[in-house]
Write a protein that holds these residues in place. Structure first.
Motif, PDB file in Angstrom:
ATOM      1  N   LEU A  40      16.214  -7.046 -30.877  1.00 48.95           N
ATOM      2  CA  LEU A  40      17.339  -7.666 -30.164  1.00 48.95           C
ATOM      3  C   LEU A  40      18.145  -8.540 -31.107  1.00 48.95           C
ATOM      4  N   ALA A  41      19.453  -8.560 -30.881  1.00 50.00           N
ATOM      5  CA  ALA A  41      20.362  -9.247 -31.800  1.00 50.00           C
ATOM      6  C   ALA A  41      21.028 -10.469 -31.190  1.00 50.00           C
ATOM      7  N   ARG A  42      21.363 -10.414 -29.903  1.00 50.99           N
ATOM      8  CA  ARG A  42      22.039 -11.550 -29.290  1.00 50.99           C
ATOM      9  C   ARG A  42      21.910 -11.458 -27.774  1.00 50.99           C
ATOM     10  N   GLY A  43      22.218 -12.583 -27.116  1.00 47.62           N
ATOM     11  CA  GLY A  43      22.200 -12.612 -25.670  1.00 47.62           C
ATOM     12  C   GLY A  43      23.305 -13.500 -25.135  1.00 47.62           C
ATOM     13  N   GLU A  44      23.734 -13.215 -23.939  1.00 45.37           N
ATOM     14  CA  GLU A  44      24.737 -14.035 -23.259  1.00 45.37           C
ATOM     15  C   GLU A  44      24.512 -13.904 -21.762  1.00 45.37           C
ATOM     16  N   GLY A  45      24.308 -15.022 -21.094  1.00 46.36           N
ATOM     17  CA  GLY A  45      24.058 -14.977 -19.662  1.00 46.36           C
ATOM     18  C   GLY A  45      22.774 -14.222 -19.355  1.00 46.36           C
ATOM     19  N   VAL A  46      22.876 -13.190 -18.546  1.00 40.06           N
ATOM     20  CA  VAL A  46      21.688 -12.419 -18.164  1.00 40.06           C
ATOM     21  C   VAL A  46      21.579 -11.109 -18.937  1.00 40.06           C
ATOM     22  N   HIS A  47      22.331 -10.976 -20.010  1.00 38.93           N
ATOM     23  CA  HIS A  47      22.301  -9.753 -20.807  1.00 38.93           C
ATOM     24  C   HIS A  47      21.862 -10.036 -22.242  1.00 38.93           C
ATOM     25  N   VAL A  48      21.264  -9.016 -22.853  1.00 39.02           N
ATOM     26  CA  VAL A  48      20.964  -9.051 -24.286  1.00 39.02           C
ATOM     27  C   VAL A  48      21.444  -7.751 -24.904  1.00 39.02           C
ATOM     28  N   TRP A  49      21.656  -7.768 -26.211  1.00 38.59           N
ATOM     29  CA  TRP A  49      22.090  -6.591 -26.956  1.00 38.59           C
ATOM     30  C   TRP A  49      21.121  -6.347 -28.096  1.00 38.59           C
ATOM     31  N   ASP A  50      20.831  -5.090 -28.365  1.00 39.58           N
ATOM     32  CA  ASP A  50      19.981  -4.783 -29.514  1.00 39.58           C
ATOM     33  C   ASP A  50      20.831  -4.583 -30.752  1.00 39.58           C
ATOM     34  N   THR A  51      20.174  -4.308 -31.874  1.00 38.96           N
ATOM     35  CA  THR A  51      20.894  -4.197 -33.147  1.00 38.96           C
ATOM     36  C   THR A  51      21.756  -2.955 -33.219  1.00 38.96           C
ATOM     37  N   GLU A  52      21.574  -2.031 -32.262  1.00 37.21           N
ATOM     38  CA  GLU A  52      22.430  -0.852 -32.225  1.00 37.21           C
ATOM     39  C   GLU A  52      23.615  -1.048 -31.279  1.00 37.21           C
ATOM     40  N   GLY A  53      23.686  -2.228 -30.655  1.00 34.51           N
ATOM     41  CA  GLY A  53      24.815  -2.535 -29.788  1.00 34.51           C
ATOM     42  C   GLY A  53      24.623  -2.177 -28.337  1.00 34.51           C
ATOM     43  N   THR A  54      23.425  -1.739 -27.938  1.00 31.81           N
ATOM     44  CA  THR A  54      23.179  -1.379 -26.548  1.00 31.81           C
ATOM     45  C   THR A  54      22.885  -2.626 -25.723  1.00 31.81           C
ATOM     46  N   ARG A  55      23.502  -2.702 -24.561  1.00 36.56           N
ATOM     47  CA  ARG A  55      23.350  -3.856 -23.682  1.00 36.56           C
ATOM     48  C   ARG A  55      22.275  -3.599 -22.629  1.00 36.56           C
ATOM     49  N   TYR A  56      21.522  -4.663 -22.297  1.00 35.73           N
ATOM     50  CA  TYR A  56      20.469  -4.578 -21.290  1.00 35.73           C
ATOM     51  C   TYR A  56      20.590  -5.744 -20.312  1.00 35.73           C
ATOM     52  N   LEU A  57      20.302  -5.474 -19.048  1.00 39.25           N
ATOM     53  CA  LEU A  57      20.173  -6.537 -18.062  1.00 39.25           C
ATOM     54  C   LEU A  57      18.758  -7.099 -18.187  1.00 39.25           C
ATOM     55  N   ASP A  58      18.655  -8.365 -18.504  1.00 38.88           N
ATOM     56  CA  ASP A  58      17.364  -8.987 -18.763  1.00 38.88           C
ATOM     57  C   ASP A  58      16.739  -9.452 -17.453  1.00 38.88           C
ATOM     58  N   LEU A  59      15.781  -8.683 -16.968  1.00 42.86           N
ATOM     59  CA  LEU A  59      15.086  -9.018 -15.730  1.00 42.86           C
ATOM     60  C   LEU A  59      13.710  -9.606 -15.993  1.00 42.86           C
ATOM     61  N   LEU A  60      13.471 -10.036 -17.231  1.00 47.85           N
ATOM     62  CA  LEU A  60      12.186 -10.619 -17.591  1.00 47.85           C
ATOM     63  C   LEU A  60      12.315 -12.029 -18.151  1.00 47.85           C
TER      64      LEU A  60
END
Length: 419
Positions: A40-60
């Motif tokens: 993972l590379a960064r996060g904002e609010g309830v989302h994080v992004w991996d080093t390939e630029g894919t966004r995820y909803l962080d439910l953990l």
């Protein structure tokens, strides 16, 4: 749900290119966590992004840690300001943030006069402290519950029931016995000799699959420990700081107050901080000067983080939001009527989706591929512990995707010849 970067930015590395982070992880870190699922590379609010630029909803939320999500402005501002004045001091000295955070925790815990706080750096260290408090009673026996999890250091591990965690490190600190969780008769029999120092319990056993202790059993724990002069120590590391819609999970039960409570995870909103609260004068002085300590615990930066988390929870009325959002999420998941969904356990925004087949790990992997971070604490449970700032609309995106995720893994458990 996934947000992809452009194809040209996904191109394979040229021959002879430097190894990627995943490979470097394997050569630089001890293998205690296995292979990471993503970098993972960064996060904002309830989302994080991996080093390939894919966004995820962080439910953990980092396993119930990131109370305010990622890069919350209140936490960022408070910690930046504090680091600009006083970041760390030894415990030969005190600081205003440390004292203010201790006072605030005592207020939230509704602790009586004569109570006190000890700051540590993690949940396992908080439980180590509580273990030492129990030892100081002079009684030889300590009780913990089946399916318990209290940490990985040696004392906390001695309180943790899972054999696979314990066996490689035995002999562990002695005097600990395990009781079947929820069995009031077994509890009464174990306490009867009058030589039990403490009973450790989690109001909701998170690592066991988000399994709440029955309120009547918790009431019996309080009544019986009080009758026998035994400390009731509640581990609220995962359930505290608003996670269940109350400041602490035990506060959902009128009149239930422990003798000692341990906290961590959500208290710092992502910055490492743990705490032990002793309730009343009889527990306050069990640990004397020189009998315990910590270098980093309660330093000004950690205390500033804790104060920012608490202040934001109050200002944004997030406890009420947690109660309503958790109830809606539970109802929506159950309302799907999916054959793999048996139940939803837990409280507030600490929920376990109980599955009818042992496919939770596969379902968690499918969720990640679809852009959702959840985890499987056991083979048949999906755990949700999102940031407390998450909206109903964001939660609804997961609920909408869940049937498809479960359909994709349903065949894993189907008998041969069936779909």
């Amino acid at each position: 749900m996934s947000e992809q970067i452009s194809p040209q930015d996904r191109r394979a590395p040229e021959q002879g290119a430097a190894p990627g982070y995943a490979e470097r992880y394997g050569t630089a870190l001890l293998p205690v966590f296995g292979t990471p699922q993503k970098i993972l590379a960064r996060g904002e609010g309830v989302h994080v992004w991996d080093t390939e630029g894919t966004r995820y909803l962080d439910l953990l939320a980092g396993i119930a840690v990131n109370t305010l999500g990622h890069a919350h402005p209140a936490l960022l501002s408070a910690m930046t300001k504090q680091m600009g004045t006083l970041g760390h001091i030894s415990n030969f000295f005190a600081s205003a943030p440390q004292i203010e955070l201790a006072e605030k925790l005592l207020e939230l815990a509704q602790a009586p006069a004569g109570s006190g706080v000890f700051f540590a750096n993690s949940g396992t260290e908080a439980n180590e402290t509580a273990f030492k408090i129990a030892r100081r009673t002079g009684r030889p026996r300590i009780l913990a519950l089946s399916s318990s999890f209290h940490g990985r250091t040696m004392g906390a591990l001695a309180l943790t029931s899972k054999e696979a965690y314990r066996a490689p490190f035995e002999p562990l600190p002695g005097g600990v016995e395990f009781l079947p969780a929820g069995d009031e008769q077994a509890l009464a029999a174990a306490l009867a000799p009058g030589d039990v120092a403490a009973v450790f319990a989690e109001p909701i056993q998170g690592e066991a699959g988000v399994r709440p202790l029955d309120p009547e059993y918790l009431r019996a724990l309080r009544r019986l420990t009080r009758e026998h002069g035994t400390l009731l120590i509640l581990d609220e590391v995962q359930t505290g700081m608003g996670r269940t819609g109350h400041w602490f999970a035990h506060q959902a039960i009128d009149g239930l107050q422990p003798d000692v409570m341990t906290l961590a995870k959500g208290l710092g909103g992502g910055f490492p901080v743990g705490a032990v609260i002793s309730f009343g004068t009889e527990v306050h002085d069990l640990l004397q000067p020189g009998q315990h300590g910590t270098t980093f615990g309660g330093n000004p930066l950690a205390a500033a983080a804790g104060l920012a988390v608490i202040g934001t929870l109050v200002e944004e009325d997030l406890l009420a939001h947690v109660r309503s959002a958790g109830a809606r999420l539970r109802n929506d998941v159950l309302g799907l009527g999916h054959p793999l969904i048996e139940d939803v356990r837990g409280s507030g925004l600490l929920l376990g989706i109980a599955l009818a087949a042992p496919v939770a790990k596969q379902a968690a992997a499918a969720a990640l591929a679809a852009g959702f971070i959840v985890n499987a604490p056991d083979d048949s449970t999906l755990r949700l512990a999102p940031p407390l700032i998450i909206t109903d609309q964001e939660l609804a995106t997961f609920t909408a995707a869940l049937p498809g995720l479960l359909d994709a893994v349903a065949t894993v458990s189907a008998p041969e010849g069936e779909n």
